[in-house]
Design an enzyme around this catalytic site. Structure first.
Site, PDB file in Angstrom:
ATOM      1  N   LEU A 174       0.849  -1.228   0.057  1.00  0.00           N
ATOM      2  CA  LEU A 174      -0.098  -0.007   0.000  1.00  0.00           C
ATOM      3  C   LEU A 174       0.920   1.267  -0.066  1.00  0.00           C
ATOM      4  CD1 LEU A 174      -2.748  -0.954   2.620  1.00  0.00           C
ATOM      5  CD2 LEU A 174      -3.127  -1.076   0.343  1.00  0.00           C
ATOM      6  N   ASP A 175       0.394   2.484  -0.591  1.00  0.00           N
ATOM      7  CA  ASP A 175       1.267   3.531  -0.376  1.00  0.00           C
ATOM      8  C   ASP A 175       1.316   4.108   0.870  1.00  0.00           C
ATOM      9  OD1 ASP A 175       1.290   3.512  -3.506  1.00  0.00           O
ATOM     10  OD2 ASP A 175      -0.346   4.643  -3.615  1.00  0.00           O
ATOM     11  N   LYS A 176       2.538   4.896   1.095  1.00  0.00           N
ATOM     12  CA  LYS A 176       2.510   5.201   2.418  1.00  0.00           C
ATOM     13  C   LYS A 176       1.459   5.912   3.025  1.00  0.00           C
ATOM     14  CE  LYS A 176       5.333   8.621   5.014  1.00  0.00           C
ATOM     15  NZ  LYS A 176       6.644   9.557   5.013  1.00  0.00           N
TER      16      LYS A 176
ATOM     17  N   ARG B  45      -5.357   5.402  -7.624  1.00  0.00           N
ATOM     18  CA  ARG B  45      -5.122   6.925  -7.909  1.00  0.00           C
ATOM     19  C   ARG B  45      -5.003   7.749  -9.155  1.00  0.00           C
ATOM     20  NH1 ARG B  45       0.027   7.551  -4.132  1.00  0.00           N
ATOM     21  NH2 ARG B  45      -0.527   9.900  -4.404  1.00  0.00           N
TER      22      ARG B  45
END
Length: 329
Positions: A146-148, A246
């Protein structure tokens, strides 16, 4: 022999010449021989993403036959050095753990694994402390990211057999991953986005929908809740490309609220000041991985986990409901 271009400090530009015994062999097989620091699957991904040139021409078919003497140029990502990675007693929310796997509810702000400029303070460091057995596994058992600044559920393998099973299940698109996202704009209905994603042609920090050289990317979404000027979406990933949700939603011109890379200017004119300030104060993308479902690597039984969105997203929902014409629906 492989050579490195020292002038590229973001990616590695590698050069190699196909040896005589490579005549007529598959491109990905020859690359695995010449660029041995990378796995064959990683090299296949590079090829399909248009990052390999053969005699100056981009080739994206792994099965293409090569000729002896051909010059290869590969734009590759730097390999992270995992040696001497230290376990750290960082707090993590363990939703489930058994002999084979753990499910973690990752908070926004926690980086998944070390990379350039960050060698510790990551989920991987925490896993090495809380689950010492993961020291023998690639990336401490992490099989997807997962992105930060995306919150939510991740599955982690705790032994090699489970790791192989989970990796294969991901590649076969057998792990169900559902998200929720708060996006700009009032969408009318759900849909499927089937558009390839690759590196942005001018900005290496960003990904983009690209016509040529991108990897297939499929995102399904449906309406979760409607608000004034905004919509909560329920999103399901079929593939798992970098920044996929995104990028896809931004491409539709419905970017995720708070997204620093793809969000653009926030359109909230005419809303009450309390709501505008809350929306503008969202310092990370309003994206949460709320559900995981998979076949357990030991029993084969279907198992699933669910976690609601965290407090920062819930607060936005509550304010938006208060100011929606029908309280959100």
């Amino acid at each position: 022999m492989t050579a490195v271009d020292p002038d590229d400090d973001t990616d590695l530009v590698l050069y190699a010449r196909v040896p005589d015994d490579g005549e007529g062999k598959r491109l990905d097989a020859v690359c695995a021989q010449l660029f041995a620091d990378y796995s064959r699957s990683r090299l296949q991904a590079f090829i399909e993403a248009g990052r390999l040139q053969v005699d100056g021409e981009v080739v994206t078919r792994c099965r293409s036959a090569v000729r002896a003497g051909a010059q290869l140029r590969l734009l590759a990502e730097e390999i992270e050095q995992e040696l001497r990675l230290e376990p750290q007693d960082l707090p993590i929310d363990v939703v489930h753990a058994d002999r084979d796997l753990a499910v973690i509810d990752k908070p926004a702000g926690l980086t998944v694994h070390p990379g350039a400029g960050q060698r510790d303070g990551t989920l991987q460091n925490a896993l090495l402390h809380h689950f010492p057995q993961t020291a023998t596994l690639p990336r401490a058992g992490i099989v997807h990211r997962l992105d930060k600044d995306t919150s939510g559920l991740m599955v982690v393998a705790l032994n090699l057999k489970a790791h192989a099973h989970l990796v294969a299940a991901l590649q076969a698109r057998e792990i169900r991953r559902e998200y929720e996202a708060l996006v700009q704009g009032e969408l009318i209905s759900g849909a499927t986005i089937d558009l390839p994603i690759g590196r942005h042609p001018r900005d290496r920090l960003r990904m983009a929908v690209v016509e040529h050289g991108g990897r297939d990317a499929v995102t399904h979404y449906r309406i979760g809740e409607r608000f004034t000027l905004f919509t909560r979406l329920d999103v399901r990933l079929e593939t798992g490309r970098t920044h996929q949700i995104r990028v896809h939603l931004a491409h539709l011109r419905h970017p995720i609220v708070g997204d620093p890379l793809y969000g653009g200017p926030l359109r909230c004119g005419g809303l009450p000041i309390e709501l505008r300030e809350a929306l503008q104060g969202m310092r990370r993308q309003a994206l949460h991985a709320r559900e995981l479902a998979l076949a357990h690597p030991r029993s084969g039984e279907q198992v699933s986990w669910h976690r609601p969105a965290p407090a920062d997203m819930q607060r936005l929902y509550a304010l938006l409901r208060r100011h929606a014409p029908h309280g959100g629906q």
